[in-house]
Design a protein around this motif. Structure first.
Motif, mmCIF file in Angstrom:
data_model
loop_
_atom_site.group_PDB
_atom_site.id
_atom_site.type_symbol
_atom_site.label_atom_id
_atom_site.label_comp_id
_atom_site.label_asym_id
_atom_site.label_seq_id
_atom_site.Cartn_x
_atom_site.Cartn_y
_atom_site.Cartn_z
ATOM 1 N N UNK A 6 0.828 -1.217 0.000
ATOM 2 C CA UNK A 6 0.000 0.000 0.000
ATOM 3 C C UNK A 6 0.857 1.260 0.000
ATOM 4 N N UNK A 7 1.887 1.268 0.807
ATOM 5 C CA UNK A 7 2.696 2.485 0.939
ATOM 6 C C UNK A 7 3.408 2.807 -0.374
ATOM 7 N N UNK A 8 3.843 1.755 -1.098
ATOM 8 C CA UNK A 8 4.491 2.003 -2.388
ATOM 9 C C UNK A 8 3.527 2.631 -3.378
ATOM 10 N N UNK A 9 2.279 2.154 -3.372
ATOM 11 C CA UNK A 9 1.277 2.713 -4.282
ATOM 12 C C UNK A 9 0.997 4.176 -3.923
ATOM 13 N N UNK A 10 0.859 4.451 -2.630
ATOM 14 C CA UNK A 10 0.573 5.824 -2.186
ATOM 15 C C UNK A 10 1.747 6.755 -2.510
ATOM 16 N N UNK A 11 2.954 6.309 -2.222
ATOM 17 C CA UNK A 11 4.140 7.132 -2.430
ATOM 18 C C UNK A 11 4.300 7.454 -3.915
#
Ligand code: UP5
Ligand code: MG
Length: 199
Positions: free
Chosen positions: A71-76
């Protein structure tokens, strides 16, 4: 020129509380970019060649929270792409994240010093209203988790994992709560008051 640090508002609340609906209205009236973690995960699930498609699919159906690395990679990536296209677009509504301790620790680890979390916009809504809205939407949404079985799991996950996160932010004085059980426009009137005050 100086790049602005992303200014983030986390948007939280139960399934069907109206996070997406209200974020869409905010975007019409303020210079925020809306990033729904759930939408990003659903897009990744459907992307050709994604190595996480099956994992995301089963987590969503089960109402479980996807490991934060994904999730964090997608958000970043979404934040970076937005700011590369237009450096004035540094205000973000991050909708449906962080949902548990793992999410919060992942955010703090990866985004430490790289983004400012201004506050948490919390859409407070009874479980019954949440479930009814999602079931109604389920008639046409095509979402694999808008059925009674998945919804019970989503509510459980929300109560067990997400509420404690909201409470943690509450202790830091960072939560702005809106009664989300009312009509869309009444809810939005309160949202406006909050955003106008926060700047
Ligand atoms: N509606 C909205 N507001 C209304 C109002 N005031 N009065 C009457 N009706 C209203 O609204 C839901 C429905 O209600 C719509 O039909 C709307 O018209 C109506 P919506 O605005 O879509 O509510 P929202 O809160 O966005 O509901 P959503 O179902 O998207 O919330 P969830 O938090 O459950 O879903 P999300 O997409 O965020 O996550 C789905 C899954 O992805 C999670 O369960 C999890 O498995 C996974 N996920 C992660 O693992 N990690 C993440 O970080 C994020 C998601
Ligand atoms: Mg949503």
């Amino acid at each position: 020129s100086l790049a602005m640090k992303p200014q983030v508002v986390f948007v939280l609340g139960g399934p069907g509380a109206g996070k997406g609906t209200q974020c869409a209205k905010i975007v019409e009236n303020y210079s925020y970019t809306h990033l729904s973690a759930g939408d990003l995960l659903r897009a990744e699930r459907g992307r050709d060649g994604s190595e996480f498609g099956q994992l995301i699919d089963s987590y969503i159906k089960e109402g479980k929270i996807v490991p934060v690395e994904i999730t964090i990679n997608l958000l970043k990536k979404a934040m970076e792409e937005t700011m590369q296209l237009d450096k004035e677009r540094f205000r973000f509504l991050i909708d449906g994240f962080p949902r548990n301790q793992d999410n919060m620790e992942g955010w703090n680890k990866v985004m430490d010093g790289k983004a400012d979390v201004k506050f948490v916009l919390f859409f407070d809504c009874s479980n019954k209203v949440c479930i009814d809205r999602c079931l109604e939407r389920g008639k046409s949404s095509g979402r694999t988790d808008d059925n009674r079985e998945s919804l019970e799991k989503r509510i459980q996950t929300y109560l067990q994992s997400t509420r404690p996160i909201i409470e943690q932010y509450e202790k830091e004085g960072k939560v702005r709560t809106v009664d989300a059980s009312r009509g869309v426009d009444e809810v939005f009137a309160d949202v406006k008051t909050i955003l106008d005050k926060e700047g």
